[in-house]
Design a protein around this motif. Structure first.
Motif, PDB file in Angstrom:
ATOM      1  N   LYS A  71       3.440   5.873  -5.637  1.00 20.06           N
ATOM      2  CA  LYS A  71       3.259   5.942  -7.090  1.00 20.06           C
ATOM      3  C   LYS A  71       2.152   6.927  -7.456  1.00 20.06           C
ATOM      4  O   LYS A  71       2.298   7.737  -8.384  1.00 20.06           O
ATOM      5  CB  LYS A  71       2.926   4.550  -7.633  1.00 20.06           C
ATOM      6  N   ALA A  72       1.036   6.874  -6.716  1.00 21.22           N
ATOM      7  CA  ALA A  72      -0.087   7.767  -7.011  1.00 21.22           C
ATOM      8  C   ALA A  72       0.285   9.223  -6.763  1.00 21.22           C
ATOM      9  O   ALA A  72      -0.044  10.111  -7.563  1.00 21.22           O
ATOM     10  CB  ALA A  72      -1.296   7.379  -6.158  1.00 21.22           C
ATOM     11  N   LEU A  73       0.989   9.486  -5.681  1.00 19.73           N
ATOM     12  CA  LEU A  73       1.386  10.858  -5.360  1.00 19.73           C
ATOM     13  C   LEU A  73       2.386  11.389  -6.377  1.00 19.73           C
ATOM     14  O   LEU A  73       2.290  12.538  -6.826  1.00 19.73           O
ATOM     15  CB  LEU A  73       1.965  10.916  -3.952  1.00 19.73           C
ATOM     16  N   ASP A  74       3.335  10.552  -6.752  1.00 19.24           N
ATOM     17  CA  ASP A  74       4.322  10.977  -7.746  1.00 19.24           C
ATOM     18  C   ASP A  74       3.639  11.292  -9.082  1.00 19.24           C
ATOM     19  O   ASP A  74       3.963  12.291  -9.733  1.00 19.24           O
ATOM     20  CB  ASP A  74       5.374   9.885  -7.928  1.00 19.24           C
ATOM     21  N   GLY A  75       2.694  10.446  -9.471  1.00 15.94           N
ATOM     22  CA  GLY A  75       1.988  10.671 -10.723  1.00 15.94           C
ATOM     23  C   GLY A  75       1.137  11.923 -10.716  1.00 15.94           C
ATOM     24  O   GLY A  75       0.837  12.486 -11.775  1.00 15.94           O
ATOM     25  N   ALA A  76       0.755  12.400  -9.514  1.00 10.60           N
ATOM     26  CA  ALA A  76      -0.072  13.597  -9.391  1.00 10.60           C
ATOM     27  C   ALA A  76       0.764  14.858  -9.170  1.00 10.60           C
ATOM     28  O   ALA A  76       0.200  15.932  -8.944  1.00 10.60           O
ATOM     29  CB  ALA A  76      -1.071  13.432  -8.251  1.00 10.60           C
TER      30      ALA A  76
ATOM     31  N   LYS B  78     -10.200   1.779   5.361  1.00 10.90           N
ATOM     32  CA  LYS B  78      -9.659   0.756   4.464  1.00 10.90           C
ATOM     33  C   LYS B  78     -10.696  -0.342   4.282  1.00 10.90           C
ATOM     34  O   LYS B  78     -11.398  -0.686   5.228  1.00 10.90           O
ATOM     35  CB  LYS B  78      -8.388   0.147   5.049  1.00 10.90           C
ATOM     36  N   PRO B  79     -10.776  -0.934   3.093  1.00  9.28           N
ATOM     37  CA  PRO B  79     -10.069  -0.560   1.856  1.00  9.28           C
ATOM     38  C   PRO B  79     -10.700   0.674   1.236  1.00  9.28           C
ATOM     39  O   PRO B  79     -11.869   0.975   1.493  1.00  9.28           O
ATOM     40  CB  PRO B  79     -10.238  -1.791   0.962  1.00  9.28           C
ATOM     41  N   PHE B  80      -9.929   1.386   0.417  1.00  9.78           N
ATOM     42  CA  PHE B  80     -10.430   2.621  -0.176  1.00  9.78           C
ATOM     43  C   PHE B  80     -10.002   2.701  -1.636  1.00  9.78           C
ATOM     44  O   PHE B  80      -9.114   1.975  -2.079  1.00  9.78           O
ATOM     45  CB  PHE B  80      -9.901   3.841   0.582  1.00  9.78           C
ATOM     46  N   GLN B  81     -10.642   3.586  -2.362  1.00 14.07           N
ATOM     47  CA  GLN B  81     -10.253   3.853  -3.741  1.00 14.07           C
ATOM     48  C   GLN B  81      -9.187   4.948  -3.751  1.00 14.07           C
ATOM     49  O   GLN B  81      -9.338   5.977  -3.088  1.00 14.07           O
ATOM     50  CB  GLN B  81     -11.462   4.296  -4.573  1.00 14.07           C
ATOM     51  N   MET B  82      -8.125   4.738  -4.506  1.00 13.06           N
ATOM     52  CA  MET B  82      -7.031   5.708  -4.528  1.00 13.06           C
ATOM     53  C   MET B  82      -7.515   7.080  -4.990  1.00 13.06           C
ATOM     54  O   MET B  82      -7.043   8.114  -4.502  1.00 13.06           O
ATOM     55  CB  MET B  82      -5.907   5.209  -5.436  1.00 13.06           C
ATOM     56  N   ALA B  83      -8.463   7.102  -5.925  1.00 13.62           N
ATOM     57  CA  ALA B  83      -8.973   8.379  -6.417  1.00 13.62           C
ATOM     58  C   ALA B  83      -9.620   9.185  -5.296  1.00 13.62           C
ATOM     59  O   ALA B  83      -9.492  10.420  -5.249  1.00 13.62           O
ATOM     60  CB  ALA B  83      -9.976   8.146  -7.548  1.00 13.62           C
ATOM     61  N   GLU B  84     -10.325   8.495  -4.381  1.00 13.70           N
ATOM     62  CA  GLU B  84     -10.957   9.207  -3.265  1.00 13.70           C
ATOM     63  C   GLU B  84      -9.896   9.756  -2.318  1.00 13.70           C
ATOM     64  O   GLU B  84     -10.001  10.894  -1.847  1.00 13.70           O
ATOM     65  CB  GLU B  84     -11.906   8.291  -2.497  1.00 13.70           C
ATOM     66  N   LEU B  85      -8.868   8.964  -2.029  1.00 17.36           N
ATOM     67  CA  LEU B  85      -7.799   9.456  -1.157  1.00 17.36           C
ATOM     68  C   LEU B  85      -7.133  10.695  -1.756  1.00 17.36           C
ATOM     69  O   LEU B  85      -6.892  11.679  -1.058  1.00 17.36           O
ATOM     70  CB  LEU B  85      -6.752   8.362  -0.919  1.00 17.36           C
TER      71      LEU B  85
ATOM     72  N   LEU C 100       0.832  -1.198   0.000  1.00 17.24           N
ATOM     73  CA  LEU C 100       0.000   0.000   0.000  1.00 17.24           C
ATOM     74  C   LEU C 100       0.869   1.251   0.000  1.00 17.24           C
ATOM     75  O   LEU C 100       0.561   2.228  -0.694  1.00 17.24           O
ATOM     76  CB  LEU C 100      -0.934   0.002   1.216  1.00 17.24           C
ATOM     77  N   GLY C 101       1.957   1.221   0.751  1.00 22.69           N
ATOM     78  CA  GLY C 101       2.869   2.353   0.744  1.00 22.69           C
ATOM     79  C   GLY C 101       3.434   2.615  -0.636  1.00 22.69           C
ATOM     80  O   GLY C 101       3.552   3.760  -1.085  1.00 22.69           O
ATOM     81  N   ARG C 102       3.774   1.532  -1.346  1.00 24.20           N
ATOM     82  CA  ARG C 102       4.300   1.669  -2.706  1.00 24.20           C
ATOM     83  C   ARG C 102       3.245   2.269  -3.627  1.00 24.20           C
ATOM     84  O   ARG C 102       3.546   3.145  -4.450  1.00 24.20           O
ATOM     85  CB  ARG C 102       4.739   0.302  -3.232  1.00 24.20           C
ATOM     86  N   GLN C 103       1.994   1.799  -3.489  1.00 28.51           N
ATOM     87  CA  GLN C 103       0.913   2.326  -4.324  1.00 28.51           C
ATOM     88  C   GLN C 103       0.663   3.809  -4.049  1.00 28.51           C
ATOM     89  O   GLN C 103       0.418   4.595  -4.971  1.00 28.51           O
ATOM     90  CB  GLN C 103      -0.368   1.526  -4.080  1.00 28.51           C
ATOM     91  N   LEU C 104       0.734   4.193  -2.786  1.00 25.79           N
ATOM     92  CA  LEU C 104       0.542   5.603  -2.428  1.00 25.79           C
ATOM     93  C   LEU C 104       1.660   6.470  -2.998  1.00 25.79           C
ATOM     94  O   LEU C 104       1.408   7.555  -3.532  1.00 25.79           O
ATOM     95  CB  LEU C 104       0.475   5.751  -0.906  1.00 25.79           C
TER      96      LEU C 104
END
Length: 224
Positions: free
Chosen positions: A18-23, A101-108, A12-16
Motif C-alpha cells: 500500500k505504501a509503495l503504491d501510494g508513492a 523491526k519494528p520500524f516507521q514506514m516513512a523511514e523505510l 506487513l507485506g500488505r502495508q508495504l
C-alpha cells in the motif's frame, strides 16, 4: 520504478504494498525465500525489501545467491531489532542498507528512495529536467512551478525516464518497470502514456529514437 518485497508477515507485506503504491512505485510481494530468489533472478527490479527470516530459504541465502548470479539491484534488509549480527552478515553478503523491526514506514520509504537514487547516480530527492521537476518524496510533478496532474502510470513512466537522464529507454524496459509481475503487460500502451505526457508537459520534452525507445530531451544550456 519497480520493487520486490520479500516478507512472510502478510499484514506487513500488505502495508508495504500500500505504501509503495501510494508513492508511485509498482511492487511484487512474495512470502518465502524460494519465490524471492526466483523473481530476483528473473525480473528487473529497481530495489528489493528483503526480510531475513523467510521460510523455505532464509533471506541471507537468497541475497548471497543474487550477488553470486551478478544481480546488483539495491537491497534493503529487514531484521529483528536485537539481532545485530544479522545486520553485519547482511551488509557483508551484499545488502545496501538495513532497517530493524519494528520500524516507521516513512523511514523505510526514505531509505528506499535514497537507495534507488544512488543506484542511478542521482544525489537529490528532486529530479530536474529544465522547468520540469519531480519530487520523489511527495510523488509530485511541477512544470514552470505549476503542479501537473498525472495518472499513476503516467507518473511511473515519467519517473523512470527522469531516473535515467540522458539514456534511451526502450518500450520493453519501460513496460518491465511500470507493471507488476502478474499484470497483463502490453508494451504498446507505452506509446499511449508517452502521448499523454507530451500533451501535459510539451511535445519536445520526450524524444523518440526510432527503433530504440525514448529519452528526456536535455534543456538548452543544461542537462536533463
Amino acid at each position: 520504478m519497480r520493487v520486490l518485497i520479500a516478507e512472510d508477515d502478510r499484514e506487513l507485506g500488505r502495508q508495504l504494498l500500500k505504501a509503495l503504491d501510494g508513492a508511485g512505485y509498482v511492487a511484487d510481494c512474495v512470502a518465502n525465500g524460494e519465490d524471492a530468489q526466483h523473481l530476483g533472478e528473473t525480473e528487473p527490479y529497481d530495489a528489493v525489501v528483503l526480510d531475513l527470516g523467510l521460510p523455505l530459504r532464509d533471506g541471507l541465502s537468497v541475497l548471497r545467491a543474487w550477488r553470486a548470479a551478478g544481480r546488483d539491484m539495491p537491497v534493503l534488509i529487514l531484521t529483528a531489532r536485537d539481532r545485530w549480527h544479522e545486520k553485519v552478515e547482511g551488509i557483508d553478503a551484499g545488502a545496501d542498507d538495513y532497517l530493524a523491526k519494528p520500524f516507521q514506514m516513512a523511514e523505510l520509504m526514505a531509505r528506499l528512495r535514497a537507495l534507488i537514487r544512488r543506484a542511478k547516480g542521482l544525489s537529490q530527492p528532486e529530479l530536474i529536467c529544465g522547468d520540469l521537476r519531480l519530487d520523489t518524496r511527495q510523488g509530485s510533478v511541477t512544470l514552470q512551478g505549476m503542479p501537473v496532474s498525472l495518472t499513476a502510470q503516467e507518473y511511473r513512466v515519467l519517473s523512470y525516464l527522469m531516473h535515467h537522464p540522458g539514456q534511451v529507454i526502450s518500450r520493453a524496459e519501460l513496460t518491465e518497470h511500470i507493471y507488476a509481475q502478474d499484470f497483463d503487460r502490453d508494451s504498446n500502451t507505452i506509446e499511449v502514456f508517452i502521448g499523454r505526457l507530451r500533451k501535459k508537459l510539451g511535445q519536445d520534452l520526450i524524444e523518440t529514437r526510432r527503433g530504440l525507445g525514448y529519452r528526456l530531451a536535455a534543456p538548452e544550456g543544461g542537462q536533463a
